[in-house]
Design a protein around this motif. Structure first.
Motif, short mmCIF file in Angstrom:
data_model
loop_
_atom_site.label_atom_id
_atom_site.label_comp_id
_atom_site.label_asym_id
_atom_site.label_seq_id
_atom_site.Cartn_x
_atom_site.Cartn_y
_atom_site.Cartn_z
N MET A 170 40.59 37.15 33.75
CA MET A 170 39.29 36.58 33.46
C MET A 170 39.25 35.84 32.13
O MET A 170 38.42 35.06 31.87
CB MET A 170 38.21 37.68 33.42
CG MET A 170 37.80 38.15 34.79
SD MET A 170 36.79 36.97 35.60
CE MET A 170 36.73 37.65 37.22
N TRP A 230 34.31 40.41 36.91
CA TRP A 230 33.22 40.02 37.81
C TRP A 230 33.62 40.28 39.26
O TRP A 230 34.79 40.13 39.64
CB TRP A 230 32.90 38.53 37.65
CG TRP A 230 32.30 38.17 36.33
CD1 TRP A 230 32.97 37.90 35.17
CD2 TRP A 230 30.91 38.03 36.04
NE1 TRP A 230 32.09 37.61 34.17
CE2 TRP A 230 30.82 37.67 34.67
CE3 TRP A 230 29.74 38.16 36.78
CZ2 TRP A 230 29.60 37.45 34.04
CZ3 TRP A 230 28.52 37.94 36.15
CH2 TRP A 230 28.46 37.58 34.80
N ARG A 253 39.27 32.78 39.87
CA ARG A 253 39.14 31.41 39.35
C ARG A 253 39.74 30.44 40.36
O ARG A 253 40.88 30.59 40.79
CB ARG A 253 39.88 31.26 38.01
CG ARG A 253 39.21 31.96 36.84
CD ARG A 253 40.10 31.92 35.60
NE ARG A 253 40.35 30.55 35.19
CZ ARG A 253 39.71 29.94 34.20
NH1 ARG A 253 38.77 30.58 33.55
NH2 ARG A 253 40.00 28.70 33.85
N TYR A 261 34.90 28.50 41.15
CA TYR A 261 34.55 29.50 40.14
C TYR A 261 35.37 29.27 38.85
O TYR A 261 36.59 29.19 38.89
CB TYR A 261 34.84 30.92 40.65
CG TYR A 261 34.01 31.31 41.85
CD1 TYR A 261 32.70 31.78 41.69
CD2 TYR A 261 34.53 31.22 43.14
CE1 TYR A 261 31.94 32.14 42.78
CE2 TYR A 261 33.77 31.59 44.24
CZ TYR A 261 32.47 32.04 44.05
OH TYR A 261 31.73 32.40 45.14
N THR A 273 35.63 30.93 34.93
CA THR A 273 35.23 32.07 34.11
C THR A 273 35.71 31.88 32.67
O THR A 273 36.71 31.20 32.42
CB THR A 273 35.82 33.39 34.64
OG1 THR A 273 37.23 33.32 34.62
CG2 THR A 273 35.35 33.65 36.08
N GLN A 325 35.63 34.14 28.64
CA GLN A 325 35.31 35.38 27.93
C GLN A 325 35.76 35.26 26.49
O GLN A 325 36.84 34.74 26.21
CB GLN A 325 36.01 36.57 28.59
CG GLN A 325 35.70 37.91 27.93
CD GLN A 325 36.24 39.07 28.74
OE1 GLN A 325 35.82 39.31 29.88
NE2 GLN A 325 37.18 39.80 28.18
N SER A 331 30.85 37.02 28.44
CA SER A 331 31.60 36.47 29.57
C SER A 331 30.66 35.63 30.44
O SER A 331 29.47 35.96 30.60
CB SER A 331 32.23 37.59 30.40
OG SER A 331 32.98 37.06 31.48
N HIS A 332 31.19 34.52 30.99
CA HIS A 332 30.43 33.64 31.89
C HIS A 332 31.19 33.46 33.19
O HIS A 332 32.42 33.43 33.20
CB HIS A 332 30.21 32.26 31.26
CG HIS A 332 29.26 32.24 30.10
ND1 HIS A 332 29.65 32.52 28.82
CD2 HIS A 332 27.93 31.96 30.05
CE1 HIS A 332 28.61 32.42 28.01
NE2 HIS A 332 27.54 32.08 28.72
N VAL A 333 30.41 33.31 34.26
CA VAL A 333 30.93 32.79 35.53
C VAL A 333 30.16 31.52 35.83
O VAL A 333 28.92 31.53 35.86
CB VAL A 333 30.76 33.80 36.68
CG1 VAL A 333 31.01 33.13 38.03
CG2 VAL A 333 31.71 34.96 36.52
N CYS A 368 28.84 42.36 36.92
CA CYS A 368 29.76 42.32 35.77
C CYS A 368 30.03 43.76 35.34
O CYS A 368 29.11 44.58 35.28
CB CYS A 368 29.20 41.49 34.62
SG CYS A 368 27.69 42.13 33.88
#
Length: 581
Positions: A1, A501, A510, A514, A516, A518, A528-530, A545
């Protein structure tokens, strides 16, 4: 991630907004909703035109909001060290004072908020107030009052002390400080008569009793009660000797006296008057008049190695270092009085020899010079906050002269290895704590000592329940197919957690859909983002999450629905997603 890719932010929508969670942690309650500027869909063609006109401004406001949030985060992280300990004068290790004057000694340590200051003997015993002799003032100053010789007590007036500072961060101790009282006692200084051949050098020395040599120094010389101004044929050395070069017959007509001063009492003494006998030159081998012995000097200072001789013909002088002629160096100056070395370096250490030679023979004097580089200590890591059960390593790095001993303290107490703590390394320079517990929190100090000189550094360690907690999250929402959206999850823990996630309990991988990212901020907050760039209906579901570290885990979930809504602007769903086809 992981990764450093910036989060993809979904385009703003027009309508009323709900609250947005403060990234700075648990100070704000969780508020689910869309980010600022994210508004409902336009309902009419006029609304659509207004939306298109305001889109650039809305994006700008959203970027400014992001920058503001991050700047607030940085300010918050700098406030973590508001509780701290420090040293005002960590180098203070010796105090000598006059018994007729006394001394006030502030504690060399302190803290914010205000620390409790205490004094102890080096044995660890608490000190007690002795009326009119010794007391500790409310501000932590150690006061030693003037006293008469009959009141002298070596336990009080010639002993090693240390001071501690304690607050919520822990407790630190100063190096041992030698405190010694010096009495006003009678002493005399004298100068011996000297003999010299005309044209040679004469050397007068001020003889000071050994009991007071440490405190008494030569401040001047007199010739027939008139103060001698150095220059021409009269020279004064750093050791207080008087040199008369190119001796003449008239030099025998005067008397010579030294004037001394006591460093602590300020008293001055004048020696007896000494005479110089001047002889006519007579062929003879060299006679050493002044020489040097082994000594230690700190790096950066200057040193004078005296060496001069009499004889006829006048002897020549040659200097050697470690058996070889002195190399060319502007820091080394040959004088009538000997060799002066300025700005000393460790490589100047070695064996120095002075050879004096004439046609009737030679003499040599030698001595060992040790240049000491003061010890400097760095302890790492510093100001560490982590979770219980962690394994910690402290490294004590010592610079300076190579011969030293290392000792470790926690909250001013000597550390004894046990089932949790071990001391390792060739010089005991590594401290390891395994399965650290709450009681291991506090101030850790590393002391390096060499022949009475000590240097130290310290680190504040806070051990807490490091189980992760979610401090900021995303809300349930509805998006159209093709409309990009971003989910954010922020968590704290000790050590800082990592975040993973899932979508409907399947790991988010990924790929082209998608993305991601962090990262961990300076105060330990992991964010952290998605980012979903072009969602399809199958990309809807329950997003979860999970924040994990060695102390445990925490999770948060919410549903994201992806389905088609009618567009009042008469455009395709991609228009709603902020892209054109």
């Amino acid at each position: 991630m992981g990764g450093a890719e910036a989060p993809l932010i979904s385009p703003p929508r027009v309508a009323g907004q709900q609250g947005w969670r403060d990234l700075r942690g648990a100070q704000s309650p969780v508020q689910h909703g869309d980010p600022p500027g994210h508004k409902a869909a336009p309902r009419t063609r006029q609304d659509c035109q207004i939306f298109l006109k305001n889109t650039p401004a809305l994006y700008g406001m959203w970027l400014v909001t992001l920058l503001l949030l991050y700047s607030l985060q940085e300010v918050h992280s700098e406030d973590v060290g508001s509780t701290r300990l420090y040293f005002v004068n960590a180098s203070l290790q010796r105090v000598t004072y006059s018994s007729s004057v006394g001394v006030s000694l502030p504690c060399p340590a302190g803290g914010t908020p205000t620390a409790i200051l205490r004094w102890y003997l080096a044995t660890g015993d608490d000190i007690y107030d002795v009326p009119q002799i010794r007391q500790v003032l409310p501000n932590g100053t150690l006061q030693l009052h003037p006293f008469s010789p009959s009141a002298y007590n070596s336990y009080i007036h010639d002993n090693d002390y240390f001071c501690t500072a304690e607050n919520q961060a822990g407790k630190i101790r100063s190096p041992n400080i030698r405190i010694k009282a010096v009495f006003r006692e009678p002493y005399t200084v004298r100068v011996a008569d000297q003999r010299s051949m005309r044209g040679n050098v004469a050397v007068f020395k001020c003889l000071i009793p050994a009991a007071v040599q440490e405190y008494v120094s030569v401040v001047s010389w007199e010739r027939d009660t008139v103060s001698i101004v150095p220059g021409n044929r009269f020279l004064l050395t750093s050791f207080g000797a008087l040199y008369i070069s190119d001796v003449q017959k008239e030099d025998a007509l005067s008397t010579y006296r030294c004037i001394t001063k006591h460093k602590y009492s300020g008293e001055t003494r004048q020696s007896n008057g000494a005479r110089l006998s001047v002889m006519d030159p007579n062929e003879s081998s060299p006679t050493v008049l002044d020489s040097f012995q082994a000594g230690e000097v700190n790096a950066g200072q200057s040193v004078e190695l005296p060496c001069t001789a009499g004889g006829y013909p006048s002897p020549t002088v040659r200097w050697l270092k470690d058996g070889r002629p002195l190399p060319s160096d502007a820091r080394w100056t040959r004088r009538l009085t000997g060799l002066t070395i300025s700005d000393l370096r460790q490589e100047d250490s070695g064996s120095y020899a002075c050879e004096v030679t004439n046609s009737f023979g030679s003499k040599e004097v030698s001595g060992q010079l040790h240049v000491i580089d003061p010890l400097r200590v760095t302890l790492s890591p510093k100001n560490l906050k982590t979770g219980i059960s962690s394994t910690l390593f402290f490294t004590c790095t010592v610079e300076g002269s190579p011969e030293y001993n290392i000792s470790w303290f926690r909250n001013s107490e000597s550390i004894v290895p046990d089932q949790h703590i071990s001391i390792q390394g060739q010089h005991n320079d590594t401290l390891q704590i395994t399965a650290a517990q709450k009681f291991h929190s506090g101030a850790y100090q590393c002391f390096a000592s060499r022949k009475g000189h000590t240097a130290q550094d310290f680190s504040i360690i806070l051990l807490e329940d490091g189980t992760p907690r979610i401090v900021s999250s995303f809300s349930e929402r509805v998006v159209n197919p093709g409309e990009p959206f971003s989910l954010m999850c922020a968590a704290k823990g000790a050590p800082p957690p990592s975040i993973t996630w899932t979508l409907d309990d399947e790991p988010v991988v990924r790929d082209s859909t998608y993305k991601t990212s962090q990262y961990t901020l300076s105060d330990g907050l992991t964010v952290s983002h998605v980012n979903v760039s072009s969602p399809l209906i199958r990309d809807g579901g329950v997003y979860r999450c999970v924040a994990r570290n060695s102390a445990g885990s925490a999770e948060y979930q919410a549903r994201i629905n992806v389905h088609l809504e009618l567009d009042p602007c008469g455009t395709s769903p991609q228009w709603r997603a902020g892209t054109r086809t």
